[in-house]
Design a protein around this motif. Structure first.
Motif, PDB file in Angstrom:
ATOM      1  N   ARG A  28       8.457 -32.599 154.063  1.00 26.33           N
ATOM      2  CA  ARG A  28       7.203 -31.869 153.884  1.00 26.33           C
ATOM      3  C   ARG A  28       7.008 -31.641 152.389  1.00 26.33           C
ATOM      4  N   PRO A  29       5.745 -31.550 151.944  1.00 25.30           N
ATOM      5  CA  PRO A  29       5.485 -31.394 150.509  1.00 25.30           C
ATOM      6  C   PRO A  29       6.119 -30.131 149.948  1.00 25.30           C
ATOM      7  N   SER A  30       6.555 -30.231 148.703  1.00 24.09           N
ATOM      8  CA  SER A  30       7.139 -29.101 147.999  1.00 24.09           C
ATOM      9  C   SER A  30       6.031 -28.318 147.285  1.00 24.09           C
ATOM     10  N   ARG A  31       6.033 -27.001 147.429  1.00 21.60           N
ATOM     11  CA  ARG A  31       5.001 -26.159 146.843  1.00 21.60           C
ATOM     12  C   ARG A  31       5.258 -25.937 145.351  1.00 21.60           C
ATOM     13  N   THR A  32       4.200 -25.976 144.549  1.00 19.56           N
ATOM     14  CA  THR A  32       4.284 -25.733 143.111  1.00 19.56           C
ATOM     15  C   THR A  32       4.058 -24.253 142.834  1.00 19.56           C
ATOM     16  N   LEU A  33       4.984 -23.629 142.099  1.00 24.49           N
ATOM     17  CA  LEU A  33       4.909 -22.205 141.795  1.00 24.49           C
ATOM     18  C   LEU A  33       4.994 -22.031 140.285  1.00 24.49           C
ATOM     19  N   ASP A  34       3.848 -21.787 139.647  1.00 24.18           N
ATOM     20  CA  ASP A  34       3.799 -21.671 138.195  1.00 24.18           C
ATOM     21  C   ASP A  34       2.759 -20.625 137.816  1.00 24.18           C
ATOM     22  N   PRO A  35       3.178 -19.463 137.313  1.00 23.48           N
ATOM     23  CA  PRO A  35       2.214 -18.401 137.003  1.00 23.48           C
ATOM     24  C   PRO A  35       1.253 -18.760 135.880  1.00 23.48           C
ATOM     25  N   TRP A  36       1.618 -19.683 134.989  1.00 26.19           N
ATOM     26  CA  TRP A  36       0.692 -20.093 133.932  1.00 26.19           C
ATOM     27  C   TRP A  36      -0.435 -20.936 134.519  1.00 26.19           C
ATOM     28  N   LEU A  37      -0.091 -21.898 135.358  1.00 28.12           N
ATOM     29  CA  LEU A  37      -1.106 -22.772 135.952  1.00 28.12           C
ATOM     30  C   LEU A  37      -1.969 -22.044 136.969  1.00 28.12           C
TER      31      LEU A  37
END
Length: 439
Positions: free
Chosen positions: A54-63
């Motif tokens: 399953r796709p991996s979630r992107t976690l980036d507070p800047w983006l």
């Protein structure tokens, strides 16, 4: 969904392999697992997806902002989310693993290279745990995974050296078949060089899975609604052609989801010889066009993209997409290939990376992904340099980062925009693009 963050003491300590083994261990324990990645990376998540399916979630507070980060976490599916950190736990001026863990209030398990230490592993872990008091983030370092650690006396010494407040969560054995080869931009993609399943199973068995599951907890505060959360009527939605092949593969899962929510998405593979399908807009993501330059030059798609751009079809190219929209692309071997020729620039690959940073841009005027004066946050990482014509028009000024020439970013022609900056759907950039394509 309970979660845990696997953070490194530095880059190169084996976070990705530890994460993959943890994903496999959680599944073996009968729990469904959701992978995630702190930071803007595209490559490590491809390995997560190959293991977790399953796709991996992107976690980036800047983006994304903290609200967007929490929303992306909440969109995950599974019993347990395993988040791979970026760089070292506290590294990063714009975004860090510590910042992601704090924003979600998730516990951290520290991945420490134990190949040449025992008691020093405990000292390192204790230092990272207490250093949290000197940062603006409330970080809970709860345990340790010993990377490249043998069993027996080596493992016993590491476990005994840990202070009582840090749990020993197992080890990853030192095995050559647990090494992932790399190239420019990072590791090879997960679908190219998946780890040996037997080796990964063996690594999963040396983890203390139940302890990891006990450490994992629900994030707080809860997710909120996005300012861009609206679904358009699919009967009136634009038709967007998205390049998806070995040359164009860097797309965040949330971006794919947003495009499908608001548009009819048709995929095509330019490097494999596909032509551009009928569409109202074109999205060329980042990737490795330099590895497939000859195929792109020989295929029909780039010529069709150029024709569509000249007719006023909105075309968005990110990093590799910018390279494909340029007049030419020269590889590190000195071979030059004709590209789409939409944007007035010649692109050349370099031996060393030309930019690596979180980015902030300010739109000079209305652009394909932002209104005049608006700011966009994104990320840049590329080994190519663009030599632009004197009369080239730029869409953005660079507030942070390198951009195309240090001060400017976003080449624009017709209704086409080519940029080195990768943006996330939480920025609203893709909504602006879709609005333009739907006119």
């Amino acid at each position: 969904m309970n979660g845990v963050v696997l953070a490194g003491t530095a880059s190169g300590v084996g976070k990705t392999v530890a994460t993959l083994a943890t994903l496999r261990a959680v599944e073996a324990a009968g729990r469904s697992v959701q992978p995630a990645k702190a930071g803007p990376d595209f490559i490590d998540p491809s390995h997560h997806a190959a293991v977790a399916d399953r796709p991996s979630r992107t976690l980036d507070p800047w983006l994304q902002g903290e609200g967007g980060l929490r929303r992306n976490y909440a969109r995950g599916e599974g019993d347990v989310c395993v988040v791979e950190g970026m760089m070292g736990l506290y590294d990063g001026s714009a975004a860090s693993t510590a910042g992601v863990a704090a924003a979600l209030d998730l516990p951290v398990v520290l991945v420490v290279d134990a190949s040449a230490g025992m008691e020093s592993v405990g000292a390192t872990a204790l230092g990272f745990a207490t250093y949290a008091d000197r940062t603006p983030h409330d970080v809970d370092v709860a345990g340790v995974i010993a990377q490249r650690a043998h069993g027996g006396r080596h493992e016993d010494g590491i476990r005994d050296a840990l202070p009582d407040e840090l749990d020993y969560c197992g080890r990853i054995p030192p095995r050559e078949d647990l090494e992932i080869p790399d190239r420019h931009l990072g590791l090879h993609m997960g679908e190219e060089v998946p780890l040996d399943e037997a080796a990964l199973d063996a690594a999963a068995e040396t983890l203390r899975t139940e302890r990891l599951l006990d450490i994992a907890r629900e994030p707080t505060p809860p997710a909120t609604e996005s300012a861009f959360a609206r679904d358009d009527d699919r009967d009136d939605s634009p038709r967007i052609a998205v390049a998806d092949d070995a040359a164009f593969r860097f797309v965040y899962p949330a971006t794919r989801e947003r495009l499908r929510e608001r548009a009819t998405v048709v995929q095509f593979a330019p490097a494999a010889g596909d032509d551009l399908p009928p569409c109202d807009g074109v999205y060329l993501p980042g990737g490795y066009p330099e590895l497939h330059a000859a195929a792109l030059a020989d295929g029909p798609a780039l010529g069709s993209v150029a024709d569509a751009a000249a007719e006023g079809t909105p075309v968005l190219g990110e990093c590799g997409g910018l390279m494909a929209l340029a007049e030419s692309l020269t590889t590190v071997d000195g071979e030059s290939h004709e590209m789409a020729g939409v944007l007035p620039a010649s692109v050349e690959m370099r031996e060393r990376y030309q930019a690596l940073d979180h980015v902030e841009l300010r739109a000079r005027r209305d652009a394909l992904t932002a209104g005049g004066g608006d700011r966009l946050r994104g990320h840049e990482f590329h080994y190519s340099a663009a030599d632009v014509d004197d009369d080239a028009r730029f869409a953005f000024d660079v507030e942070r980062g390198t951009g195309i020439d240090g001060d400017r970013e976003g080449l624009t022609e017709h209704r086409t925009l080519g940029t080195y900056c990768h943006v996330h759907s939480e920025s609203g950039a893709f909504d602006a693009f879709l609005d333009e394509a739907g006119r």
